[in-house]
Design an enzyme around this catalytic site. Structure first.
Site, PDB file in Angstrom:
ATOM      1  N   HIS A   1       5.669   1.716  -8.421  1.00  0.00           N
ATOM      2  CA  HIS A   1       6.986   1.726  -9.063  1.00  0.00           C
ATOM      3  C   HIS A   1       7.032   2.732  -9.649  1.00  0.00           C
ATOM      4  O   HIS A   1       8.770   2.814  -9.322  1.00  0.00           O
ATOM      5  CB  HIS A   1       7.056   0.077  -9.791  1.00  0.00           C
ATOM      6  CG  HIS A   1       6.306  -0.793  -9.066  1.00  0.00           C
ATOM      7  ND1 HIS A   1       5.568  -1.777  -9.111  1.00  0.00           N
ATOM      8  CD2 HIS A   1       6.860  -1.258  -8.047  1.00  0.00           C
ATOM      9  CE1 HIS A   1       5.513  -2.518  -8.498  1.00  0.00           C
ATOM     10  NE2 HIS A   1       6.155  -2.384  -7.825  1.00  0.00           N
TER      11      HIS A   1
ATOM     12  N   GLY B   1       9.238   2.153  -0.748  1.00  0.00           N
ATOM     13  CA  GLY B   1       8.014   3.247  -0.727  1.00  0.00           C
ATOM     14  C   GLY B   1       7.083   3.329   0.655  1.00  0.00           C
ATOM     15  O   GLY B   1       7.723   1.825   1.602  1.00  0.00           O
TER      16      GLY B   1
END
Ligand code: PAF
Length: 273
Positions: A34, A144
């Protein structure tokens, strides 16, 4: 760092941002993966908004919604240190009506692989991501590549619904021994963590086969399955960037995906060739 729990208050804040806004949606329990998304957003935009919301609609009956790791104090510190300008922490009631409009993922691509093993998962992901994008109206949103099919679903939604946002795919972040970072890795016992390395090992071996010019999907999948034999494999699949199954790897247009249970923990990983 400003904090918002009310979607309309965040929207007002967004209106006050004259320049580019980057958005990183998360379910919290933030890790280096993150942080990489946040850092990229901070670099590429004037302001960065992060959301932390464990979205109930993307969990199936019997999945880990209740147990999903929640580490709000640590998350706040991480966001502050990473240079986040605004953090969105909505409640379930603020995000959902009782009699809620639903979204259904595309009938074929939304119901294969992850969508086959977790039917309706992508309905929930798209529902919440659409809400979050509408609240935040970012210039760019960061996702992602580890959740490759999620990324593909979101890119398609943005295209099909003509949403005015650039989706930025970000590389998978791994531990030094190859384990892809995931908030769910905390569930693994030390023994299971050892076994979990077989995901990245199988993908590494697949890459080696391709480098040695063995591009046949069947051969690659069977070698990968033998590396994964101590886990309960849900799927090993080789697809192109549009998520069509490939009989043979196409360099520059292939994703090799694996989903498997290590103990009771479901892990996914992939490599883009
Ligand atoms: O990838 C995640 O963490 C979630 O699926 C997302 C995109 C934040 C939606 O809840």
């Amino acid at each position: 760092m400003r904090k918002f729990s009310d979607p309309l208050a965040l929207r007002e804040y967004r209106k006050s941002c004259q320049e580019s806004v980057g958005f990183v949606p998360t379910m919290g329990a933030l890790h280096e993966g993150h942080i990489t998304l946040i850092k990229q957003s901070v670099k590429e935009n004037s302001k960065t908004v992060v959301s932390i919301f464990v979205n109930p609609t993307q969990f199936l009956e019997g999945e880990d919604l209740e147990d999903y790791p929640r580490k709000i104090e640590a998350d706040l510190k991480i966001c502050e240190l990473a240079g986040v300008d605004a953090l969105f922490l909505p409640t379930i009631d603020a995000m959902y009506e009782k009699d809620e409009l639903s979204i259904i993922a595309p009938k074929t691509k939304g119901f294969v692989l992850e969508g086959f093993h977790r039917p309706s998962h992508f309905d929930g992901v798209l529902q919440v991501v659409l809400k979050l994008l509408n609240i935040t109206t970012p210039t760019r949103a960061y996702f992602g590549k580890k959740d490759a099919q999620q990324l593909f679903m979101i890119q398609n939604m943005v295209k099909h619904l003509f949403l005015n946002v650039e989706i930025v795919p970000c590389e998978i972040v791994r531990e030094t021994d190859g384990l892809a970072l995931s908030s769910r890795n905390v569930y693994l016992t030390p023994k299971e963590r050892e076994k979990a390395l077989s995901l990245s090992k199988s993908l590494k071996y697949a890459t080696k086969m391709i480098m040695n010019n063995n591009k046949k999907s069947e051969d690659i999948k069977s070698e990968m399955l033998s590396i994964l034999k101590e886990t309960q494999v849900e799927y090993v699949e080789i697809v192109d960037h549009q998520f069509n199954r490939l009989k043979e790897v196409e360099i520059g247009n292939t994703i090799i995906l694996v989903a498997t249970f290590v103990g009771t923990t479901r892990l996914i990983d992939n490599i883009w060739i």
